[in-house]
Design a protein around this motif. Sequence first.
Motif, PDB file in Angstrom:
ATOM      1  N   LEU A 181     -54.953 -14.564 -15.040  1.00 57.75           N
ATOM      2  CA  LEU A 181     -55.811 -15.135 -16.077  1.00 57.75           C
ATOM      3  C   LEU A 181     -57.203 -14.538 -15.914  1.00 57.75           C
ATOM      4  O   LEU A 181     -57.832 -14.682 -14.861  1.00 57.75           O
ATOM      5  CB  LEU A 181     -55.877 -16.655 -15.964  1.00 57.75           C
ATOM      6  CG  LEU A 181     -56.850 -17.331 -16.947  1.00 57.75           C
ATOM      7  CD1 LEU A 181     -56.390 -17.139 -18.384  1.00 57.75           C
ATOM      8  CD2 LEU A 181     -57.012 -18.816 -16.626  1.00 57.75           C
ATOM      9  N   LEU A 233     -53.805 -21.809 -17.239  1.00 61.88           N
ATOM     10  CA  LEU A 233     -53.721 -21.651 -15.787  1.00 61.88           C
ATOM     11  C   LEU A 233     -52.306 -21.825 -15.253  1.00 61.88           C
ATOM     12  O   LEU A 233     -52.006 -21.403 -14.134  1.00 61.88           O
ATOM     13  CB  LEU A 233     -54.632 -22.677 -15.105  1.00 61.88           C
ATOM     14  CG  LEU A 233     -56.140 -22.391 -15.165  1.00 61.88           C
ATOM     15  CD1 LEU A 233     -56.926 -23.659 -14.864  1.00 61.88           C
ATOM     16  CD2 LEU A 233     -56.500 -21.285 -14.188  1.00 61.88           C
ATOM     17  N   THR A 234     -51.443 -22.438 -16.027  1.00 59.77           N
ATOM     18  CA  THR A 234     -50.094 -22.724 -15.554  1.00 59.77           C
ATOM     19  C   THR A 234     -49.322 -21.438 -15.299  1.00 59.77           C
ATOM     20  O   THR A 234     -49.239 -20.562 -16.161  1.00 59.77           O
ATOM     21  CB  THR A 234     -49.334 -23.582 -16.583  1.00 59.77           C
ATOM     22  OG1 THR A 234     -50.087 -24.785 -16.824  1.00 59.77           O
ATOM     23  CG2 THR A 234     -47.956 -23.948 -16.075  1.00 59.77           C
ATOM     24  N   VAL A 239     -56.665 -15.604 -10.749  1.00 59.38           N
ATOM     25  CA  VAL A 239     -57.693 -15.841 -11.753  1.00 59.38           C
ATOM     26  C   VAL A 239     -58.872 -14.931 -11.437  1.00 59.38           C
ATOM     27  O   VAL A 239     -59.353 -14.906 -10.299  1.00 59.38           O
ATOM     28  CB  VAL A 239     -58.167 -17.305 -11.762  1.00 59.38           C
ATOM     29  CG1 VAL A 239     -59.326 -17.492 -12.750  1.00 59.38           C
ATOM     30  CG2 VAL A 239     -57.020 -18.245 -12.113  1.00 59.38           C
ATOM     31  N   LEU A 250     -64.374 -22.937 -14.953  1.00 57.00           N
ATOM     32  CA  LEU A 250     -63.188 -23.457 -14.272  1.00 57.00           C
ATOM     33  C   LEU A 250     -63.619 -24.517 -13.266  1.00 57.00           C
ATOM     34  O   LEU A 250     -64.266 -24.215 -12.272  1.00 57.00           O
ATOM     35  CB  LEU A 250     -62.445 -22.321 -13.572  1.00 57.00           C
ATOM     36  CG  LEU A 250     -61.225 -22.719 -12.724  1.00 57.00           C
ATOM     37  CD1 LEU A 250     -60.206 -23.490 -13.547  1.00 57.00           C
ATOM     38  CD2 LEU A 250     -60.600 -21.485 -12.094  1.00 57.00           C
ATOM     39  N   LEU A 255     -57.999 -27.280 -12.847  1.00 56.06           N
ATOM     40  CA  LEU A 255     -57.047 -26.631 -11.958  1.00 56.06           C
ATOM     41  C   LEU A 255     -56.042 -27.638 -11.397  1.00 56.06           C
ATOM     42  O   LEU A 255     -54.847 -27.324 -11.255  1.00 56.06           O
ATOM     43  CB  LEU A 255     -57.798 -25.933 -10.825  1.00 56.06           C
ATOM     44  CG  LEU A 255     -56.982 -24.935  -9.997  1.00 56.06           C
ATOM     45  CD1 LEU A 255     -56.254 -23.934 -10.889  1.00 56.06           C
ATOM     46  CD2 LEU A 255     -57.884 -24.202  -9.010  1.00 56.06           C
ATOM     47  N   ALA A 258     -53.443 -28.214 -14.054  1.00 58.01           N
ATOM     48  CA  ALA A 258     -52.519 -27.086 -14.173  1.00 58.01           C
ATOM     49  C   ALA A 258     -51.522 -27.074 -13.027  1.00 58.01           C
ATOM     50  O   ALA A 258     -50.319 -26.869 -13.231  1.00 58.01           O
ATOM     51  CB  ALA A 258     -53.299 -25.778 -14.212  1.00 58.01           C
ATOM     52  N   ARG A 259     -51.996 -27.332 -11.809  1.00 54.61           N
ATOM     53  CA  ARG A 259     -51.102 -27.272 -10.653  1.00 54.61           C
ATOM     54  C   ARG A 259     -50.204 -28.506 -10.575  1.00 54.61           C
ATOM     55  O   ARG A 259     -49.093 -28.437 -10.050  1.00 54.61           O
ATOM     56  CB  ARG A 259     -51.922 -27.086  -9.372  1.00 54.61           C
ATOM     57  CG  ARG A 259     -52.579 -25.695  -9.348  1.00 54.61           C
ATOM     58  CD  ARG A 259     -53.451 -25.479  -8.144  1.00 54.61           C
ATOM     59  NE  ARG A 259     -52.712 -25.313  -6.909  1.00 54.61           N
ATOM     60  CZ  ARG A 259     -52.040 -24.209  -6.551  1.00 54.61           C
ATOM     61  NH1 ARG A 259     -51.991 -23.163  -7.378  1.00 54.61           N
ATOM     62  NH2 ARG A 259     -51.420 -24.145  -5.391  1.00 54.61           N
ATOM     63  N   LEU A 270     -52.471 -19.528  -5.169  1.00 50.32           N
ATOM     64  CA  LEU A 270     -53.346 -19.032  -6.231  1.00 50.32           C
ATOM     65  C   LEU A 270     -54.594 -18.411  -5.626  1.00 50.32           C
ATOM     66  O   LEU A 270     -55.255 -19.011  -4.773  1.00 50.32           O
ATOM     67  CB  LEU A 270     -53.740 -20.176  -7.162  1.00 50.32           C
ATOM     68  CG  LEU A 270     -54.731 -19.828  -8.287  1.00 50.32           C
ATOM     69  CD1 LEU A 270     -54.086 -18.861  -9.281  1.00 50.32           C
ATOM     70  CD2 LEU A 270     -55.201 -21.089  -9.005  1.00 50.32           C
ATOM     71  N   VAL A 272     -58.364 -17.023  -6.592  1.00 46.41           N
ATOM     72  CA  VAL A 272     -59.383 -17.153  -7.637  1.00 46.41           C
ATOM     73  C   VAL A 272     -60.582 -16.286  -7.252  1.00 46.41           C
ATOM     74  O   VAL A 272     -61.172 -16.471  -6.179  1.00 46.41           O
ATOM     75  CB  VAL A 272     -59.828 -18.620  -7.806  1.00 46.41           C
ATOM     76  CG1 VAL A 272     -60.902 -18.725  -8.888  1.00 46.41           C
ATOM     77  CG2 VAL A 272     -58.638 -19.511  -8.147  1.00 46.41           C
TER      78      VAL A 272
END
Length: 418
Positions: A181, A233-234, A239, A250, A255, A258-259, A270, A272
Amino acid sequence: MASHHDLDLSVLERLSADTHAVGREIVTGCDSVAGAVVLATCNRFELYLDVDDAADAESARAAVAATVAARSGYPAQRVAAALVPATGQRVVEHLFAVASGLESMVVGEREIAGQVRRALTAARRDGTTTSDLEGLFQAASRASRAVEHGTGLGAAGRSVVGVALDLVEDGLPVWSDVRCLLIGTGSYAGASLAALKARGCADVVVYSASGRAGQFAAQRGVTAATDDLAAALTGVDLVVACSGAAGAVLDVDALIRARSAEASIGARPLAVLDLALQHDVDPAVGELPGVRLVSLTTVADQAPDGHSATVAEARALVAATAAAFERTRRTRQWNPPVVAERRRVLEQLATAVDQLDERAARRLRREVRSALHGPTVRARAAAADGDAAAYASALADLAALAVPPAAAPAPAAAGSPR
């Protein structure tokens, strides 16, 4: 000028608030400042000013401090202490080094060359540039190209985003399987996307809070995200945030949502990357389980060492190029009085030869031009060297020249051989 060399990135972030308004306000609010170019990047905040008189440098600095203080919220005294002043050749050499990537967080990175060009373009748009600033910034771009072609610095493609990707690469799937993303649609987002594609990451979704993701994605062959950041974000592995928006794009809540949606299948690790000076990512994101946050501070700590033979060669080339630029600039700046004295003498010559026969006129022209040559060459050489005393002496010799209206030969320059 202020950079990551001297200040925390959080301070640079505050100084860089509302960057483009700063240049306009300084030019319109300070009579001694004729022009301004503001260079604000992820690791520097610099203002290049065209000041009418060197004696006004201190008042210009005070105006800068007051303007930046009003925008940043820092006291003017703190801003004045943070911004290191420079004048003359030091400014030239510094900008040439900046444009060549020698002062970057990642030495040799190439994004800065484009940022230098865009700073000048922004000043043109805002009406704050001058011919002297134009010449300086255009010369900086030429110096940058000379360094790249002459030393190979920059050919390796090192960059802030490159170092950041290196730091998280071990925790990612193979690049062809990475889903990324990208937050942002500006020039730095474009550079980040190019770096991702160069590594083989093709599954990139672009999100923009400003609504520009569709156009950006269509032009670059990637996918635009919906307006729902949590949904975007899924399922992502990486990112890269570089929008430069005011405030975090963000945050922890987005987040977590999404998680949580992935909890039934097991949320994947993930990475970032927050590459915006004005943080795109809430630092608390890095405290979430399974999330690794890399910021510009991390990149600065891990960037490759900039001490090498290539870098030393590049710095020597920058110093030589800056010195040549200054010699040319001084020669041009100090030349008008020389031109005026030469014109005066040549006008006298034109009047005198009208009274002479052809042979005498030829002789007089030859003698006058010979008399002009020595002090002219000395004046221009002194100007190039910045030798004010030698320049004044040569200019005085030119001023002493006069062509009598009779058929007499022109007098020799003062102090010249007879």
